[in-house]
Structures are given as C-alpha cells and as structure tokens.
Design a protein around this motif. Structure first.
Motif, PDB file in Angstrom:
ATOM      1  N   ASN A  23       0.786  -1.169  -0.070  1.00 19.94           N
ATOM      2  CA  ASN A  23       0.048   0.049  -0.059  1.00 19.94           C
ATOM      3  C   ASN A  23       0.947   1.272  -0.062  1.00 19.94           C
ATOM      4  N   THR A  24       2.118   1.053  -0.632  1.00 16.95           N
ATOM      5  CA  THR A  24       3.116   2.452  -0.516  1.00 16.95           C
ATOM      6  C   THR A  24       3.347   2.541  -1.878  1.00 16.95           C
ATOM      7  N   ALA A  25       3.309   3.942  -2.569  1.00 22.01           N
ATOM      8  CA  ALA A  25       3.730   4.024  -3.832  1.00 22.01           C
ATOM      9  C   ALA A  25       5.329   3.810  -4.056  1.00 22.01           C
ATOM     10  N   VAL A  26       5.778   3.086  -5.015  1.00 24.30           N
ATOM     11  CA  VAL A  26       7.289   2.890  -5.008  1.00 24.30           C
ATOM     12  C   VAL A  26       7.646   3.173  -6.252  1.00 24.30           C
ATOM     13  N   GLY A  27       6.668   3.314  -7.427  1.00 21.32           N
ATOM     14  CA  GLY A  27       7.053   3.624  -8.781  1.00 21.32           C
ATOM     15  C   GLY A  27       5.975   4.076  -9.833  1.00 21.32           C
ATOM     16  N   ILE A  28       6.246   4.410 -10.844  1.00 18.56           N
ATOM     17  CA  ILE A  28       5.192   4.681 -11.914  1.00 18.56           C
ATOM     18  C   ILE A  28       5.581   4.075 -13.361  1.00 18.56           C
ATOM     19  N   LEU A  29       4.387   3.671 -14.010  1.00 18.17           N
ATOM     20  CA  LEU A  29       4.594   3.036 -15.299  1.00 18.17           C
ATOM     21  C   LEU A  29       3.699   3.880 -16.263  1.00 18.17           C
ATOM     22  N   THR A  30       4.311   4.414 -17.223  1.00 20.54           N
ATOM     23  CA  THR A  30       3.830   5.332 -18.252  1.00 20.54           C
ATOM     24  C   THR A  30       3.487   4.606 -19.443  1.00 20.54           C
ATOM     25  N   GLU A  31       2.890   5.256 -20.324  1.00 19.23           N
ATOM     26  CA  GLU A  31       3.075   4.795 -21.727  1.00 19.23           C
ATOM     27  C   GLU A  31       4.255   4.741 -22.433  1.00 19.23           C
ATOM     28  N   ARG A  32       5.127   5.778 -21.806  1.00 18.48           N
ATOM     29  CA  ARG A  32       6.374   5.955 -22.562  1.00 18.48           C
ATOM     30  C   ARG A  32       7.178   4.781 -22.166  1.00 18.48           C
ATOM     31  N   ASP A  33       7.027   4.623 -20.854  1.00 14.54           N
ATOM     32  CA  ASP A  33       7.728   3.035 -20.038  1.00 14.54           C
ATOM     33  C   ASP A  33       7.442   2.029 -21.101  1.00 14.54           C
TER      34      ASP A  33
ATOM     35  N   VAL B  85       6.173   1.951 -24.242  1.00 16.52           N
ATOM     36  CA  VAL B  85       7.013   1.843 -25.717  1.00 16.52           C
ATOM     37  C   VAL B  85       8.514   1.664 -25.502  1.00 16.52           C
ATOM     38  N   ARG B  86       9.158   2.269 -24.609  1.00 20.79           N
ATOM     39  CA  ARG B  86      10.585   2.220 -24.636  1.00 20.79           C
ATOM     40  C   ARG B  86      11.111   0.820 -23.742  1.00 20.79           C
ATOM     41  N   LYS B  87      10.459   0.566 -22.885  1.00 20.74           N
ATOM     42  CA  LYS B  87      10.891  -0.557 -22.137  1.00 20.74           C
ATOM     43  C   LYS B  87      10.492  -2.198 -22.684  1.00 20.74           C
ATOM     44  N   ILE B  88       9.217  -2.116 -23.236  1.00 20.02           N
ATOM     45  CA  ILE B  88       8.757  -3.373 -23.724  1.00 20.02           C
ATOM     46  C   ILE B  88       8.494  -3.479 -25.186  1.00 20.02           C
ATOM     47  N   ILE B  89       7.741  -2.626 -25.791  1.00 22.60           N
ATOM     48  CA  ILE B  89       7.546  -2.689 -27.200  1.00 22.60           C
ATOM     49  C   ILE B  89       8.867  -2.735 -27.959  1.00 22.60           C
ATOM     50  N   ALA B  90       9.670  -1.650 -27.723  1.00 23.01           N
ATOM     51  CA  ALA B  90      10.971  -1.469 -28.379  1.00 23.01           C
ATOM     52  C   ALA B  90      11.890  -2.613 -28.335  1.00 23.01           C
ATOM     53  N   LEU B  91      11.740  -3.143 -27.110  1.00 18.83           N
ATOM     54  CA  LEU B  91      12.909  -4.010 -26.872  1.00 18.83           C
ATOM     55  C   LEU B  91      12.156  -5.612 -26.889  1.00 18.83           C
ATOM     56  N   GLN B  92      11.011  -5.441 -27.578  1.00 16.70           N
ATOM     57  CA  GLN B  92      10.051  -6.656 -27.692  1.00 16.70           C
ATOM     58  C   GLN B  92      10.258  -7.743 -26.561  1.00 16.70           C
ATOM     59  N   LYS B  93       9.802  -7.211 -25.237  1.00 10.88           N
ATOM     60  CA  LYS B  93       9.981  -7.979 -24.191  1.00 10.88           C
ATOM     61  C   LYS B  93       8.357  -8.452 -24.166  1.00 10.88           C
ATOM     62  N   PRO B  94       8.417  -9.580 -23.181  1.00 10.19           N
ATOM     63  CA  PRO B  94       6.858 -10.175 -22.963  1.00 10.19           C
ATOM     64  C   PRO B  94       6.014  -9.087 -22.244  1.00 10.19           C
ATOM     65  N   LEU B  95       4.603  -9.333 -22.666  1.00  7.14           N
ATOM     66  CA  LEU B  95       3.707  -8.463 -21.830  1.00  7.14           C
ATOM     67  C   LEU B  95       3.468  -9.138 -20.428  1.00  7.14           C
ATOM     68  N   SER B  96       4.019 -10.512 -20.155  1.00  4.98           N
ATOM     69  CA  SER B  96       4.090 -11.014 -18.927  1.00  4.98           C
ATOM     70  C   SER B  96       5.126 -10.535 -17.869  1.00  4.98           C
ATOM     71  N   THR B  97       6.013  -9.639 -18.397  1.00  9.78           N
ATOM     72  CA  THR B  97       6.841  -8.950 -17.741  1.00  9.78           C
ATOM     73  C   THR B  97       6.283  -8.072 -16.472  1.00  9.78           C
ATOM     74  N   SER B  98       7.155  -8.479 -15.034  1.00 11.64           N
ATOM     75  CA  SER B  98       6.380  -7.655 -14.154  1.00 11.64           C
ATOM     76  C   SER B  98       6.639  -6.189 -14.216  1.00 11.64           C
ATOM     77  N   VAL B  99       5.706  -5.550 -13.497  1.00 12.73           N
ATOM     78  CA  VAL B  99       5.719  -4.007 -13.673  1.00 12.73           C
ATOM     79  C   VAL B  99       6.760  -3.603 -12.883  1.00 12.73           C
ATOM     80  N   LYS B 100       7.188  -4.483 -11.966  1.00 14.59           N
ATOM     81  CA  LYS B 100       8.333  -3.823 -10.986  1.00 14.59           C
ATOM     82  C   LYS B 100       9.689  -3.753 -11.882  1.00 14.59           C
ATOM     83  N   ASP B 101       9.826  -4.562 -12.835  1.00 14.23           N
ATOM     84  CA  ASP B 101      10.901  -4.782 -13.767  1.00 14.23           C
ATOM     85  C   ASP B 101      11.068  -3.483 -14.509  1.00 14.23           C
TER      86      ASP B 101
END
Length: 145
Positions: free
Chosen positions: A44-54, A56-72
C-alpha cells in the motif's frame, strides 16, 4: 483566476497496481481508465510509476513479453510532490526532471496526481489579460535563470 496550488488542480482518482502485476495487467487498466500511467505499489505504498512512454521504450521497442512484471520496468524512485506546493514549483520540478506526471503525496499517503495536461488546462482558463500577466511573469523569471 488560475489556482496556484497543487491541491487545487490535482486529480484525486489515482489508479494503482501492485508491483507483482504484469505489464499486460497494467496496460489493460490504463486502457480501461483512459489514462496514461499507473502508480506501482508495494504494501500500500507508492514505489514507482509506469507510463505509456515506459511501455513503448521498455517493452515494445525491446520486444519484451507482456508477462514482464511492472516492478521490472517501472520508473523509480518515484518523484512526488506535496499538495500544498505551488504550481510554479511543480512546473519547475517537471521541467528539471523531464517528467509529465507527478503523484501527490500528503503525510506519506498517495492522494492525487497532476499531469502536464492538467497544467496546460489550468493555464488556458485565464482571461486574456490574466494570461498576458502570467506570461510576462514567467518570461521575467526565465530571464533571471
């Protein structure tokens, strides 16, 4: 009149997701809520943020799986602001950190979020003369930098 404090412009509905969730879960939440980011929480504590930009840059552009944890792929440490800070301080922070979304935290609790779009909307509400005065003040401040 243009409101001058974060609490006057922040959105109170903040969508969050647990850090153990997947990118796919987060993307679905963002789509369903028509928002551009989710706040990542642990215990219940905010530790990070995931944006549309993230996504694009960290999943789509690197072709990582959608099963990747948001923490990563979340952006951390989380840049936050107090609701009683001025909009000028918020805008300065966003400019310096080159970010577009800032969670609002009061007494350690997530209470809202402000985006660059929110600031733009507020700036466009003033009358012509009021906007002229604000622009003159901004230009004067920028010349001092």
């Amino acid at each position: 009149m243009v409101e001058s404090f974060v609490r006057n412009v922040m959105k109170f509905n903040v969508v969050s997701i647990n850090s153990s969730s997947t990118v796919s879960d987060a993307a679905k939440m963002m789509k369903d809520a028509s928002i551009g980011c989710v706040i990542i929480t642990e215990n219940n504590t905010a530790v990070g943020i995931l944006t549309e930009r993230d996504l694009v840059r960290k999943i789509i552009a690197l072709q990582k799986p959608l099963s990747t944890s948001v923490k990563d792929i979340m952006s951390t440490p989380l840049v936050m602001i107090d609701p009683d800070e001025s909009l000028w301080e918020l805008a300065e922070m966003m400019k310096q950190k080159q970010i577009h979304k800032v969670p609002v935290v009061e007494n350690g609790k997530l209470v809202g979020i402000v985006t660059a779009t929110d600031l733009t909307r507020i700036c466009s509400l003033g009358s012509g003369s009021e906007m002229s005065r604000i622009c003159t003040e901004i230009i004067a401040r920028m010349q001092k930098i």
